[in-house]
Structures are given as C-alpha cells and as structure tokens.
Design an enzyme around this catalytic site. Structure first.
Site, PDB file in Angstrom:
ATOM      1  N   LYS A 106       8.677   0.254  -2.980  1.00 52.02           N
ATOM      2  CA  LYS A 106       9.391  -0.625  -3.903  1.00 52.02           C
ATOM      3  C   LYS A 106       8.543  -0.753  -5.161  1.00 52.02           C
ATOM      4  O   LYS A 106       7.429  -1.291  -5.121  1.00 52.02           O
ATOM      5  CB  LYS A 106       9.614  -1.994  -3.265  1.00 52.02           C
ATOM      6  CG  LYS A 106      10.501  -2.929  -4.083  1.00 52.02           C
ATOM      7  CD  LYS A 106      10.740  -4.240  -3.338  1.00 52.02           C
ATOM      8  CE  LYS A 106      11.601  -4.037  -2.115  1.00 52.02           C
ATOM      9  NZ  LYS A 106      11.925  -5.334  -1.450  1.00 52.02           N
ATOM     10  N   ASP A 125      13.898  -7.475  -7.193  1.00 52.05           N
ATOM     11  CA  ASP A 125      12.850  -7.653  -6.191  1.00 52.05           C
ATOM     12  C   ASP A 125      11.472  -7.519  -6.827  1.00 52.05           C
ATOM     13  O   ASP A 125      11.283  -6.781  -7.796  1.00 52.05           O
ATOM     14  CB  ASP A 125      12.993  -6.611  -5.080  1.00 52.05           C
ATOM     15  CG  ASP A 125      14.009  -7.028  -4.037  1.00 52.05           C
ATOM     16  OD1 ASP A 125      14.718  -8.022  -4.267  1.00 52.05           O
ATOM     17  OD2 ASP A 125      14.102  -6.358  -2.997  1.00 52.05           O
ATOM     18  N   THR A 206       6.362  -0.200   2.543  1.00 54.79           N
ATOM     19  CA  THR A 206       6.713  -0.837   3.808  1.00 54.79           C
ATOM     20  C   THR A 206       6.881   0.226   4.884  1.00 54.79           C
ATOM     21  O   THR A 206       7.609   1.200   4.691  1.00 54.79           O
ATOM     22  CB  THR A 206       8.020  -1.639   3.678  1.00 54.79           C
ATOM     23  OG1 THR A 206       7.871  -2.626   2.653  1.00 54.79           O
ATOM     24  CG2 THR A 206       8.371  -2.336   4.992  1.00 54.79           C
ATOM     25  N   LEU A 207       6.222   0.017   6.006  1.00 59.57           N
ATOM     26  CA  LEU A 207       6.294   0.969   7.108  1.00 59.57           C
ATOM     27  C   LEU A 207       7.662   0.879   7.787  1.00 59.57           C
ATOM     28  O   LEU A 207       8.120  -0.198   8.145  1.00 59.57           O
ATOM     29  CB  LEU A 207       5.186   0.665   8.123  1.00 59.57           C
ATOM     30  CG  LEU A 207       5.036   1.639   9.296  1.00 59.57           C
ATOM     31  CD1 LEU A 207       4.591   3.013   8.807  1.00 59.57           C
ATOM     32  CD2 LEU A 207       4.024   1.085  10.300  1.00 59.57           C
ATOM     33  N   ASP A 274      17.435 -15.683  -0.703  1.00 60.49           N
ATOM     34  CA  ASP A 274      18.369 -14.551  -0.685  1.00 60.49           C
ATOM     35  C   ASP A 274      18.590 -13.985   0.721  1.00 60.49           C
ATOM     36  O   ASP A 274      18.859 -12.804   0.873  1.00 60.49           O
ATOM     37  CB  ASP A 274      17.836 -13.445  -1.613  1.00 60.49           C
ATOM     38  CG  ASP A 274      18.905 -12.427  -1.986  1.00 60.49           C
ATOM     39  OD1 ASP A 274      20.048 -12.827  -2.220  1.00 60.49           O
ATOM     40  OD2 ASP A 274      18.582 -11.230  -2.045  1.00 60.49           O
TER      41      ASP A 274
END
Length: 389
Positions: A106, A125, A206-207, A274
């Site tokens: 991200k 984000d 992120t895994l 959210d």
C-alpha cells in the site's frame, strides 16, 4: 516523624511514576521487535508466521521475539512479480516474492503530519496507519491484524522489470518522478495516482494469509455506516438496536458479538470509522473477526469519533480480559509503549507525537464508557467471560 500532606502527595506521585515506568519498560520489552532474529533451522519466515495462526489469532502473543524474523523477511525479500491490486476502493500493488509468498503493498499517499478533515472516514488509506495499527493490536492483546511492515521500493529497478503489463500501463511521470495509478474503484487516472521521490516509494507491506486459513465471504457489519449524510443507519436512531442484533445469527451465541466489541474498541483508539464489513476464517463458527485494512486510522489526532464505540455503549458488554488489559495500559502507558515499539520500524517515524497523545486520551474514554456501563448494569453483567481469547 510527621509527614505533611504535600510530602504524602509527592510520595504518592513518585510511587505512581515508578509503577507506570515499570509497566512501560515491561510492555516495551515484551513487544519490541528483534530485527536480528534468526530463523529456526529448516523453517522459512512464512512457515513461522503460519504456525502462529489459529482460528482465534493471527500472531502469537507469546512469541514476539520471533516476529522480527517475519517482519525482516517481509521488509527485504526480493519481489518476483507485481500487479495491480484490483479489489477494493484503494490503490494497492499485489506482490509475489521469489519463493512464491504473496503480499500487498500500500503506497504512501500523505505526509505524516497531514491532517484529515471532513467525515470520520474521509480520505485515502494511510500506509503508516496500517503499520501503527498492527503493533497497537498486539499491545492491547487482540492479535487479529495481519502482519505489516514498512518498506521502500524502487518503481524502476524493483517493479518495472517484473511488473504485469496491467500495472505498467498505469505508469506515468511527473516532475521527474515515477508515478502510477493502478486499478481500483477510485483509481481512475493519473490524477488519482501516487508518485515516488524520483523512483523510490515508501509504503506498507502486508503478509497474505496462508491458503490453509482461507477467508469466508465478507460480512456486513451490524453497525456499518450508510455513508450518506442525510440517511442515518438504524443503529444511530434505535435505542434498542443491540437487543435486535443479539437475536440474529451469528450474534446470539459467543464469540462473535464480543469480537465485534473488541474490534470497536480497537477502531476507536486508532480512529478507524470505516469498518463497514468484516472477515472471518472460513469453516469456523468460532473464528475471530479479522481486522483487515486499517488504513483509514490515525487521520486526525485532534478529533475522537465516539460513534465508533456504538457496539460497546449500546450493548454494554465487553470481555473481562480486554477490560483488564486496558486498565493496565492507562495512565499514558499505551501511547509510550506504542512509541517505543515503533521507534525501530524501518519507516520511523510512523506517527506524529499528537497521535500518541490521542491514543491515551481515547483509551481513557473507552474505560470511562465501560465504567458507566458497570455503574448502570453491574459488573457481572458488563464484564463477560465467554471462554474465548
């Protein structure tokens, strides 16, 4: 010897300070990351991460020492393939490492001190929010957030040679910087893209959860927002809403409703408004609620969106274990421990100083809300022991 009131107060403050400092030291030692962790023989970082997962946790609260092995691998592993992350509303890159392990990148969209205003779910984000939320979730004892680490990638040397043509087709250049806009609901062209500093772009990685623990279909959150200013949700106007939730599956039996209340507390502390849907592990009625996608957190440290706590203050129940952990972290312990743990993160600083103050302030409000429930309904009614962590 006669000790006057001033001396008594000073002694009390000194004792309290010692207790708090000891707590901070102990929690920091427990949750700090050992970036020089060595993997056990014949074990990969991804196998280690998978060994921690059960239907009730993603990371092992008793193996923080080895977490550094996984985070270091996630931070440094060579990328073999990259493509657009087409699902969802936010810009992401789907990555595959040289050994086949998948992850999601991200990219950075805001500077650390950017102040998000507007609705409580406004903006894109924030990669640093995902990183901070992962570690805060560990500290408060949730262990329900997929593993996240900060990383910088070179869009030209790391990504371009191995990128799928779909991702490459969204590359563009602006002011001498390499940029891309990817593919998602809101990824509609260069005006929605992100740009590297020359070619280097920071973000969170992120895994991907292992195939052995597949996710079920996303469930609508009972306390979801309408995202329409002139159309309030039922929970915003119905004082008896929680009772109606309790009468429907899967909330009439443990552990789902208490899981959602745990997550509401977590979301309030990080200021994530959210959580419109939630995920659980497939094939397990006792699965945890997995706290995916925390990128809308930490947008404005000067505002506290109390409505996030609606599952707590409308139902007035919470796990006793969560309440006890929160009580132990009050008195500016949580914010300091989070700061200490994030000090060694590769993209440090992760949050502004004001965000750590906000974390402690919101924690006090959570405790105040629970204490009000206890006053109105009694300790044994509010504090629940359902047998689930």
């Amino acid at each position: 010897m006669i000790i006057d009131q001033a001396e008594t107060d000073n002694l009390s403050r000194t004792k309290r300070s010692t207790v708090i400092n000891d707590k901070i030291a102990n929690y920091t030692k427990k949750f700090k990351i050992n970036w020089y962790c060595k993997l056990p023989a014949d074990t990969t970082a991804w196998q280690l991460a998978e060994s921690w997962i059960t239907f009730r946790q993603i990371t092992d609260p008793d193996d923080s020492e080895s977490l550094g092995c996984v985070l270091a691998a996630l931070h440094k592993e060579r990328i073999k393939h990259a493509d657009t992350g087409s699902k969802g509303t936010q810009l992401k890159v789907a990555m595959t490492f040289s050994d086949g392990q998948r992850a999601v990148f991200k990219p950075m969209t805001y500077e650390r001190d950017y102040l998000m205003v507007g609705t409580p779910y406004a903006g894109r984000d924030r990669h640093n929010a995902d990183i901070a939320a992962f570690h805060l979730n560990r500290i408060i004892g949730l262990n329900r957030v997929p593993i996240v680490v900060g990383r910088k990638i070179d869009l030209e040397s790391d990504i371009r040679p191995i990128a799928h043509r779909q991702l490459l087709s969204t590359y563009f250049y602006k002011d001498g910087n390499t940029c891309f806009y990817g593919k998602c609901l809101y990824c509609k062209g260069p005006e929605y893209g992100v740009c590297a500093v020359k070619t280097m772009l920071e973000g969170s990685v992120t895994l991907w959860l292992p195939d052995s623990y597949s996710l079920g279909s996303a469930q609508p959150h009972p306390w979801r927002r309408t995202y329409r200013p002139n159309k309030p949700a039922k929970w915003e106007s119905d004082p008896d809403y929680c009772r109606k939730v309790k009468d429907t599956r899967p909330y009439e039996t443990p552990p789902r409703l208490l899981d959602l209340i745990d997550i509401a507390i977590f979301d309030y502390i990080i200021s994530n408004a959210d959580r419109h849907h939630y995920e659980t592990f497939e094939y397990s009625k006792d699965s945890i609620v997995i706290a995916l996608d925390n990128g809308k957190a930490f947008g404005n440290p000067y505002t506290d969106e109390y409505s996030i706590l609606a599952p707590l203050f409308q139902c007035c129940i919470v796990r006793r274990s969560m309440y006890n952990r929160l009580m132990d972290l009050r008195g500016e312990v949580l914010g300091q421990v989070l700061f200490n743990v994030l000090q060694t993160e590769p993209l440090h600083p992760i949050l502004t100083p004001q965000n750590y103050i906000a974390v402690d302030r919101r924690l006090e409000m959570v405790i105040k809300t629970i204490d009000t429930c206890i006053k109105n309904h009694g300790t044994n009614t509010v504090l629940q022991d359902d047998g689930y962590p």
